[in-house]
Design a protein around this motif. Sequence first.
Motif, short mmCIF file in Angstrom:
data_model
loop_
_atom_site.label_atom_id
_atom_site.label_comp_id
_atom_site.label_asym_id
_atom_site.label_seq_id
_atom_site.Cartn_x
_atom_site.Cartn_y
_atom_site.Cartn_z
N ARG A 111 0.85 -1.19 0.00
CA ARG A 111 0.00 0.00 0.00
C ARG A 111 0.89 1.24 0.00
NH1 ARG A 111 -4.89 -0.18 2.74
NH2 ARG A 111 -4.88 2.09 2.48
N GLN A 112 1.06 1.85 -1.16
CA GLN A 112 1.93 3.03 -1.24
C GLN A 112 1.35 4.20 -0.45
OE1 GLN A 112 4.03 3.88 -4.69
NE2 GLN A 112 5.19 5.27 -3.43
N ASP A 113 0.01 4.32 -0.42
CA ASP A 113 -0.58 5.44 0.32
C ASP A 113 -0.23 5.36 1.80
OD1 ASP A 113 -2.11 3.10 0.49
OD2 ASP A 113 -3.97 4.20 0.86
N LEU A 114 -0.23 4.14 2.36
CA LEU A 114 0.15 3.98 3.76
C LEU A 114 1.62 4.31 3.97
CD1 LEU A 114 -1.65 0.68 4.89
CD2 LEU A 114 -2.21 3.02 5.53
N MET A 115 2.47 3.83 3.07
CA MET A 115 3.89 4.09 3.18
C MET A 115 4.18 5.59 3.13
SD MET A 115 7.05 2.57 0.89
CE MET A 115 6.64 3.56 -0.56
N GLN A 116 3.57 6.29 2.19
CA GLN A 116 3.76 7.74 2.07
C GLN A 116 3.28 8.47 3.31
OE1 GLN A 116 1.53 8.28 -1.55
NE2 GLN A 116 3.38 8.38 -2.81
N ASN A 117 2.11 8.10 3.78
CA ASN A 117 1.49 8.78 4.93
C ASN A 117 2.32 8.63 6.19
OD1 ASN A 117 -0.66 10.11 6.43
ND2 ASN A 117 -1.19 8.08 7.19
N HIS A 118 2.73 7.40 6.49
CA HIS A 118 3.47 7.15 7.73
C HIS A 118 4.89 7.68 7.66
CE1 HIS A 118 0.40 4.90 9.90
NE2 HIS A 118 0.08 4.33 8.75
N CYS A 119 5.50 7.64 6.49
CA CYS A 119 6.83 8.22 6.34
C CYS A 119 6.79 9.73 6.58
CB CYS A 119 7.38 7.93 4.93
SG CYS A 119 8.97 8.72 4.59
N ASN A 120 5.80 10.39 5.98
CA ASN A 120 5.70 11.84 6.12
C ASN A 120 5.45 12.25 7.56
OD1 ASN A 120 3.52 14.46 5.62
ND2 ASN A 120 5.57 14.54 4.75
N LYS A 121 4.53 11.57 8.24
CA LYS A 121 4.23 11.90 9.64
C LYS A 121 5.44 11.66 10.53
CE LYS A 121 -0.78 11.26 9.42
NZ LYS A 121 -1.94 10.46 9.87
N PHE A 122 6.16 10.56 10.28
CA PHE A 122 7.37 10.27 11.05
C PHE A 122 8.39 11.39 10.91
CE2 PHE A 122 11.71 8.67 11.15
CZ PHE A 122 11.77 7.99 12.35
N CYS A 123 8.62 11.83 9.68
CA CYS A 123 9.63 12.87 9.43
C CYS A 123 9.20 14.22 10.01
CB CYS A 123 9.90 12.99 7.93
SG CYS A 123 10.77 11.58 7.23
N LEU A 124 7.92 14.54 9.93
CA LEU A 124 7.43 15.79 10.50
C LEU A 124 7.62 15.82 12.01
CD1 LEU A 124 4.14 16.29 8.44
CD2 LEU A 124 6.16 17.78 8.39
N LEU A 125 7.32 14.71 12.68
CA LEU A 125 7.51 14.63 14.13
C LEU A 125 8.99 14.71 14.50
CD1 LEU A 125 4.88 11.86 14.92
CD2 LEU A 125 4.83 14.20 15.81
#
Length: 448
Positions: free
Chosen positions: A348-362
Amino acid sequence: MAKVSDKEKLLSTIGMEPRSKDHLQQVKQELQVEELLGLGLWIDGTPFNWDRTESLEIVSFNLPGVEGKFKNLRIPCTVIPKGWVATGETFDDILELIVWSLQHLALGIHPARRHDKKDWMPGDDVRRARAKSPLRIKACLVEVRGDWLMMKEVFHLPAWNELAGCCWLCKATPDNIRNAAAGAPWRDDRLSHWELVQRILEKGFELSPLLSAPGIKSDCFKIDWLHAVDQGVAADFLGNLLKLLCSKMVGANNKEKRKALFGEIKQHYAQHDVQEQLQTLTAGMIQAKKAPPKLRAKAAEVRALIPFAKSASDRFLSDAEPVEKAAKEMAKHLNTLYGTLSGQCIFRQDLMQNHCNKFCLLYAGLEEVFKDKPGRNWRIKPKFHLMQELCEMTEGSNPALSWTYRDEDFGGSMATMTRQKGGKNTVYGVSHRLVSRFRAKHDFPAIS
């Protein structure tokens, strides 16, 4: 080349990541051919003597599109002890030979003469007899794999600290890699192949011979999950998290608290039958002197600790403390991110993109909190940008399709194969020993 009794299986692209497939299709159109085999190239170093003080540089080929028992097939091209590598010369010479081979693979004919344009030498009777005759298959290079250091030293791609730009896919610089927002300029400011070539020349470097290979483009140089995330982002995160978790353990001093934390880790290993385990947990493994926290461990050991990071954060960190809550959320996002790469679930690329982005923002938020405090905690490094390129900017591509785990395993076996009990490790001796032993140990592959 392998003996081929089933060309369709050899030409398969089932195991190839989408961008490599697109590149292969583009080269097909340029060459005006219906059939073209996509090849992968891997270059990296690995310790190969008994006390691990010497490194062996390995060059090998793979078939990224082939599935089944040949998915893990690796063919050594050459090896050379690192001490014998002349910077800017040795690999260029090796790559000139590889490009010469790739040119004839693209043309589909046996070469008429040597790569240096000289006539065949004595002992080249078979090659002389096959000169200008058609090959059974045409091929081109679609993937180049390795770590960031190799990309810089061998191919002169941007280094992590180059102020003009530290990425070969976009125009990000060391100053703006911390911008993980959806509107970050680097997301739209991409670096084309020819802009990359121009940047290399402006830095005063010679172009790598590989850039003259048929159809090669900058997006053929793959970001590797093992080096960018396992040994980069995840190791940095775990160093910071384990440091934070140590403060939550029971103990009279830091040593006792670290021992208690290691006890929790061992309990996790036992409950989940983890194979790749840390054998100890020292202060230096969590944070070296005068350096930001980073777990010093093998890539597989780092990877195996991600689920523990999630469960331990849930148990020991408090939502009432902003830093602890952020660390808990990052552990959750990173654990889910790793889960998207599992072969046991649909990608699921959408999940990968979403969780990667949130991780980096935090992570960027915590870096801002700690930037003026001692300890150098939660430092963002350039590999965070590579992870975002890998997870958020490669539409439809699962990083697991081009990571180097199998290449690294192959490199380890090649290192073992080249060892000897005594004597000097000369260039000829090491490479000849490898080829002889590899041929003796492995049958000539027949893809059918």
